[in-house]
Design a protein around this motif. Structure first.
Motif, PDB file in Angstrom:
ATOM      1  N   THR A  12      45.388  58.583  72.259  1.00  0.00           N
ATOM      2  CA  THR A  12      44.787  57.686  71.273  1.00  0.00           C
ATOM      3  C   THR A  12      44.130  56.518  72.001  1.00  0.00           C
ATOM      4  O   THR A  12      44.589  56.087  73.056  1.00  0.00           O
ATOM      5  N   GLY A  13      43.035  56.023  71.432  1.00  0.00           N
ATOM      6  CA  GLY A  13      42.257  55.013  72.152  1.00  0.00           C
ATOM      7  C   GLY A  13      41.651  55.596  73.404  1.00  0.00           C
ATOM      8  O   GLY A  13      41.430  54.903  74.397  1.00  0.00           O
ATOM      9  N   GLY A  14      41.359  56.882  73.356  1.00  0.00           N
ATOM     10  CA  GLY A  14      40.949  57.615  74.557  1.00  0.00           C
ATOM     11  C   GLY A  14      39.485  57.510  74.925  1.00  0.00           C
ATOM     12  O   GLY A  14      39.050  58.133  75.893  1.00  0.00           O
ATOM     13  N   ALA A  15      38.713  56.717  74.181  1.00  0.00           N
ATOM     14  CA  ALA A  15      37.279  56.632  74.455  1.00  0.00           C
ATOM     15  C   ALA A  15      36.914  55.551  75.461  1.00  0.00           C
ATOM     16  O   ALA A  15      35.769  55.473  75.900  1.00  0.00           O
ATOM     17  N   SER A  16      37.880  54.721  75.840  1.00  0.00           N
ATOM     18  CA  SER A  16      37.568  53.640  76.781  1.00  0.00           C
ATOM     19  C   SER A  16      38.838  53.157  77.470  1.00  0.00           C
ATOM     20  O   SER A  16      39.958  53.489  77.063  1.00  0.00           O
ATOM     21  N   GLY A  17      38.651  52.371  78.526  1.00  0.00           N
ATOM     22  CA  GLY A  17      39.746  51.671  79.177  1.00  0.00           C
ATOM     23  C   GLY A  17      40.868  52.554  79.684  1.00  0.00           C
ATOM     24  O   GLY A  17      40.639  53.604  80.310  1.00  0.00           O
ATOM     25  N   LEU A  18      42.097  52.130  79.415  1.00  0.00           N
ATOM     26  CA  LEU A  18      43.281  52.855  79.890  1.00  0.00           C
ATOM     27  C   LEU A  18      43.317  54.272  79.331  1.00  0.00           C
ATOM     28  O   LEU A  18      43.683  55.221  80.027  1.00  0.00           O
ATOM     29  N   GLY A  19      42.927  54.407  78.062  1.00  0.00           N
ATOM     30  CA  GLY A  19      42.946  55.724  77.436  1.00  0.00           C
ATOM     31  C   GLY A  19      41.967  56.685  78.067  1.00  0.00           C
ATOM     32  O   GLY A  19      42.306  57.844  78.348  1.00  0.00           O
ATOM     33  N   LEU A  20      40.747  56.234  78.316  1.00  0.00           N
ATOM     34  CA  LEU A  20      39.742  57.104  78.920  1.00  0.00           C
ATOM     35  C   LEU A  20      40.156  57.518  80.328  1.00  0.00           C
ATOM     36  O   LEU A  20      39.979  58.686  80.711  1.00  0.00           O
ATOM     37  N   ALA A  21      40.692  56.589  81.095  1.00  0.00           N
ATOM     38  CA  ALA A  21      41.151  56.938  82.446  1.00  0.00           C
ATOM     39  C   ALA A  21      42.246  57.999  82.389  1.00  0.00           C
ATOM     40  O   ALA A  21      42.307  58.899  83.235  1.00  0.00           O
ATOM     41  N   THR A  22      43.098  57.918  81.377  1.00  0.00           N
ATOM     42  CA  THR A  22      44.170  58.906  81.220  1.00  0.00           C
ATOM     43  C   THR A  22      43.596  60.257  80.827  1.00  0.00           C
ATOM     44  O   THR A  22      44.041  61.305  81.323  1.00  0.00           O
ATOM     45  N   VAL A  23      42.613  60.247  79.955  1.00  0.00           N
ATOM     46  CA  VAL A  23      41.920  61.497  79.595  1.00  0.00           C
ATOM     47  C   VAL A  23      41.328  62.143  80.841  1.00  0.00           C
ATOM     48  O   VAL A  23      41.488  63.353  81.087  1.00  0.00           O
ATOM     49  N   GLN A  24      40.635  61.359  81.642  1.00  0.00           N
ATOM     50  CA  GLN A  24      40.001  61.882  82.861  1.00  0.00           C
ATOM     51  C   GLN A  24      41.038  62.462  83.822  1.00  0.00           C
ATOM     52  O   GLN A  24      40.817  63.537  84.405  1.00  0.00           O
ATOM     53  N   ALA A  25      42.170  61.767  83.980  1.00  0.00           N
ATOM     54  CA  ALA A  25      43.208  62.244  84.893  1.00  0.00           C
ATOM     55  C   ALA A  25      43.840  63.538  84.396  1.00  0.00           C
ATOM     56  O   ALA A  25      44.099  64.463  85.180  1.00  0.00           O
ATOM     57  N   LEU A  26      44.081  63.623  83.108  1.00  0.00           N
ATOM     58  CA  LEU A  26      44.655  64.844  82.537  1.00  0.00           C
ATOM     59  C   LEU A  26      43.693  66.017  82.667  1.00  0.00           C
ATOM     60  O   LEU A  26      44.106  67.138  82.991  1.00  0.00           O
ATOM     61  N   ARG A  27      42.415  65.762  82.423  1.00  0.00           N
ATOM     62  CA  ARG A  27      41.429  66.830  82.550  1.00  0.00           C
ATOM     63  C   ARG A  27      41.293  67.283  84.004  1.00  0.00           C
ATOM     64  O   ARG A  27      41.187  68.485  84.282  1.00  0.00           O
ATOM     65  N   THR A  28      41.323  66.341  84.937  1.00  0.00           N
ATOM     66  CA  THR A  28      41.255  66.699  86.360  1.00  0.00           C
ATOM     67  C   THR A  28      42.434  67.580  86.757  1.00  0.00           C
ATOM     68  O   THR A  28      42.293  68.493  87.583  1.00  0.00           O
ATOM     69  N   ALA A  29      43.591  67.313  86.142  1.00  0.00           N
ATOM     70  CA  ALA A  29      44.784  68.120  86.424  1.00  0.00           C
ATOM     71  C   ALA A  29      44.753  69.461  85.697  1.00  0.00           C
ATOM     72  O   ALA A  29      45.622  70.306  85.930  1.00  0.00           O
ATOM     73  N   GLY A  30      43.778  69.656  84.796  1.00  0.00           N
ATOM     74  CA  GLY A  30      43.614  70.941  84.130  1.00  0.00           C
ATOM     75  C   GLY A  30      44.007  70.983  82.667  1.00  0.00           C
ATOM     76  O   GLY A  30      43.789  71.997  82.000  1.00  0.00           O
ATOM     77  N   ALA A  31      44.602  69.918  82.147  1.00  0.00           N
ATOM     78  CA  ALA A  31      45.086  69.933  80.764  1.00  0.00           C
ATOM     79  C   ALA A  31      43.940  69.938  79.755  1.00  0.00           C
ATOM     80  O   ALA A  31      42.842  69.454  80.030  1.00  0.00           O
ATOM     81  N   LYS A  32      44.234  70.481  78.582  1.00  0.00           N
ATOM     82  CA  LYS A  32      43.320  70.380  77.448  1.00  0.00           C
ATOM     83  C   LYS A  32      43.614  69.058  76.748  1.00  0.00           C
ATOM     84  O   LYS A  32      44.783  68.734  76.505  1.00  0.00           O
ATOM     85  N   VAL A  33      42.566  68.310  76.404  1.00  0.00           N
ATOM     86  CA  VAL A  33      42.776  66.961  75.877  1.00  0.00           C
ATOM     87  C   VAL A  33      41.964  66.736  74.608  1.00  0.00           C
ATOM     88  O   VAL A  33      40.804  67.138  74.517  1.00  0.00           O
TER      89      VAL A  33
END
Length: 259
Positions: A12-33
């Motif tokens: 949640t809040g995944g479009a910017s800031g801490l949330g977006l960085a977490t989305v990017q890290a999860l995607r880099t690790a292979g997860a579906k987000v």
């Protein structure tokens, strides 16, 4: 819990800031987000850039949150990870006297209530939906799921004007262990990350000089945190099965001053 292409996550809040960085890290690790955010333009852009699904959601609304979870699960399957970064605050003194006129004003109750609803109730609303969904899964490496919440240094050292934000974030800290205990029999871990001063879009109005001064307040390293450091901690909480029911300070050792 291993993070790979079999893992579905919601931020949640995944479009910017801490949330977006977490989305990017999860995607880099292979997860579906799935990215949950109120800002449609930023959310669609973030989803396109990261290969995620965007769900426009207002965390103040049961109907909006329910619809977003349904959409995310239709595309990515039942999530095993929820990271709640949606929130915000205001800066209003409890009561203040106008220096010029002497007029006395106080913090409007509706503005105080809004901050609690946005941060605490909005976070809890998403937790309940995620937990119920995770309970339908079989345990994987001992866990059915992992929930990570976001507090703030204001939860423990709120500065002047942060009464509402401090109360909202302190409540997130306060409910972490209780929810972890509630969900322990279902093998769902619950933790909170409490970041200090981070260089996120919320700091966009700060000049380089202001950022440097704020960074100098941090004992070590003497700088603002970066969103990738939050994301790194979030992924470690997912992976480390023994982290449960706790709030993790991520702040370089800072203890906030009154102003």
């Amino acid at each position: 819990m291993k993070i790979d292409s079999s893992l579905s996550a919601i931020v949640t809040g995944g479009a910017s800031g801490l949330g977006l960085a977490t989305v990017q890290a999860l995607r880099t690790a292979g997860a579906k987000v799935a990215i949950f955010d109120l800002n449609e333009e930023a959310g669609l852009k973030a989803a396109e850039e990261t290969g995620s699904v965007f769900c426009q959601v207002d965390v103040l609304s049961d109907e909006s949150v329910d619809a977003a979870f349904a959409k995310a699960r239709e595309v990515n399957g039942q999530e095993r990870v929820l990271v709640t970064c949606a929130g915000g605050g205001n800066a209003i003194p409890t009561a203040r006297r106008d220096k010029k006129t002497g007029e006395i004003n106080f913090f409007p109750s509706d503005k105080f209530e809004f901050v609690l609803k946005l941060n605490t109730v909005g976070t809890f609303r998403c937790i309940t939906r995620a937990a119920a969904g995770m309970m339908s899964l079989e345990p994987l490496e001992g866990d059915r799921g992992v929930i990570i919440n976001t507090a703030s240094a204001a939860a423990t050292e709120g500065q002047m004007g942060q009464a509402a934000y401090s109360a909202a974030k302190a409540a997130i800290n306060g409910m972490t262990l209780t929810i972890a205990r509630d969900l322990s029999r279902e093998a769902i871990r619950v933790n909170t990350i409490q970041p200090g001063i981070f260089d996120t879009p919320a700091m966009a109005r700060a000049t380089p000089q202001m950022k440097e001064a704020l960074g100098a307040m941090v004992p070590h390293p003497p700088r603002l945190g970066v969103s990738e450091e939050y994301a790194s901690m979030a992924l470690e909480v997912v992976r480390n099965g023994y982290i449960n029911g706790t709030t993790i300070r991520l702040d370089g050792g800072i203890r906030m001053q009154p102003r």
